[in-house]
Write an enzyme that holds these catalytic residues in place. Structure first.
Site, PDB file in Angstrom:
ATOM      1  CE  LYS A 192       5.298 -17.597 -10.960  1.00  0.00           C
ATOM      2  NZ  LYS A 192       4.179 -16.858 -11.586  1.00  0.00           N
ATOM      3  CB  VAL A 280       1.302 -18.671 -22.350  1.00  0.00           C
ATOM      4  CG1 VAL A 280       2.201 -19.760 -21.764  1.00  0.00           C
ATOM      5  CG2 VAL A 280       1.450 -18.628 -23.871  1.00  0.00           C
TER       6      VAL A 280
END
Length: 333
Positions: A192, A280
């Site tokens: 996703k 991140v």
């Protein structure tokens, strides 16, 4: 219940804030100065600025103490690893000779070089001796830290561990469902992020809501094809760790991966986008690995391939869209 969370990023900190209202929680981070500052100011200014850390939450850089907190009560202790996928192996290595009663991880993605899912990384390091699980689902850290409602899925082949995690995490504004389809839960959480990059690029190019809906829907088909090929169950991708997480990450403004796509649509360089994020964005690290994994298993993933091309092959996002639109027609199912 004694709970230790290893990793003081945004999600680890948010979960610690939530769980500290009901349990004895230790939040561990490797940066001693940052942990001392967080303990003193009662705020993780580096990763979750503006959210108060409860006085009952113990914030520390003492790794041995964080482990002892859960191992001193092995029947009720819960160890939650809140590192990125890239840091999971190294952190798990430090647990190799420790009497860990169980382990749960929050990270979503694949290891870049090995193309391993988190449960495969943990098994490679610790073997099968430790019950292990993935906690996944649509969950922005900022909203969990604010105490807003959130539903998650715990994926594990160990029924007792699932029940243990539900007992620990379920409550207050957190609702937890369980699944024994660990592969499906992890694949949904990994892929996703890549599709969120595609959706961000689509929105950045102002291609419209029709295009966004089509992209998310066909992205779900890609996730399902890969997940089933790897041993997951199709119905898992209709749940929280599949379509739920996909919708949130593709459309929510707090999504880092979506912001990567928006930046690409603006003509920014990938390095500059990641630097501006300061956090991140797992979709960037995961795209190449998923593209290779899909090729190995003969799974058709055109959106993933297009995103990887835009990230690593010098293809512009407009070319990416052209590639997707120019594909031959086919049956939907």
């Amino acid at each position: 219940m004694n709970i230790s969370i290893l990793g003081a990023g945004a999600w680890g900190t948010a979960l610690a804030i939530s769980l500290a209202q009901r349990h004895q929680v230790v939040l561990w981070g490797r940066n001693t100065a940052a942990m001392q500052e967080a303990a003193m100011l009662r705020e993780n200014s580096a990763y979750l600025r503006g959210y108060h850390l409860p006085e009952s939450l113990l914030v520390s850089a003492d790794f041995a103490m964080a482990l002892q907190h859960v191992t001193q009560a092995p029947s009720t202790g819960l160890l939650i690893v809140a590192s990125s996928v890239s840091g999971l192996r190294a952190l798990t290595e430090t647990l190799r000779d420790q009497p860990i009663p169980n382990i749960v991880w929050l990270c979503k993605g694949l290891e870049e070089q090995t193309r391993l899912l988190p449960h495969q990384i943990v098994a490679a390091v610790l073997g099968e001796r430790v019950p292990a699980a993935a906690l996944s689902g649509p969950s922005f850290a900022q909203e969990v830290a604010r105490g807003l409602p959130c539903a998650l899925t715990i994926g594990s082949r160990d029924k007792a561990l699932c029940e243990h995690v539900v007992a620990a995490v379920h409550g207050g504004n957190l609702r937890v469902y369980s699944s024994d389809d660990l592969i499906g839960v992890e694949i949904g959480g990994a892929v996703k992020n890549i599709l969120a990059i595609a959706t961000g690029a689509c929105d950045g190019l102002q291609l419209g809501l029709n295009a966004r809906a089509a992209l998310i829907t066909r992205g779900l088909a890609e996730i399902t094809r890969l997940g089933v090929a790897l041993g997951g169950r199709a119905e898992t991708f209709m749940g929280l760790s599949g379509v739920g997480d996909l919708l949130l990450t593709c459309t929510g403004d707090l999504s880092r991966n979506r912001r990567v796509g928006l930046g690409l649509a603006q003509g920014k360089q990938l390095d500059d986008i990641v630097r501006e994020l300061g956090h991140v964005a797992e979709g960037v690290r995961c795209a190449q690995a998923v593209r290779q994994l899909a090729a190995e298993h003969g799974v058709d993933m055109p959106i993933t391939n297009a995103v990887a091309g835009a990230l690593f092959d010098g293809i512009s996002v407009r070319e990416m869209v052209t590639q997707l639109l120019s594909r031959d027609p086919r049956e939907e199912s």
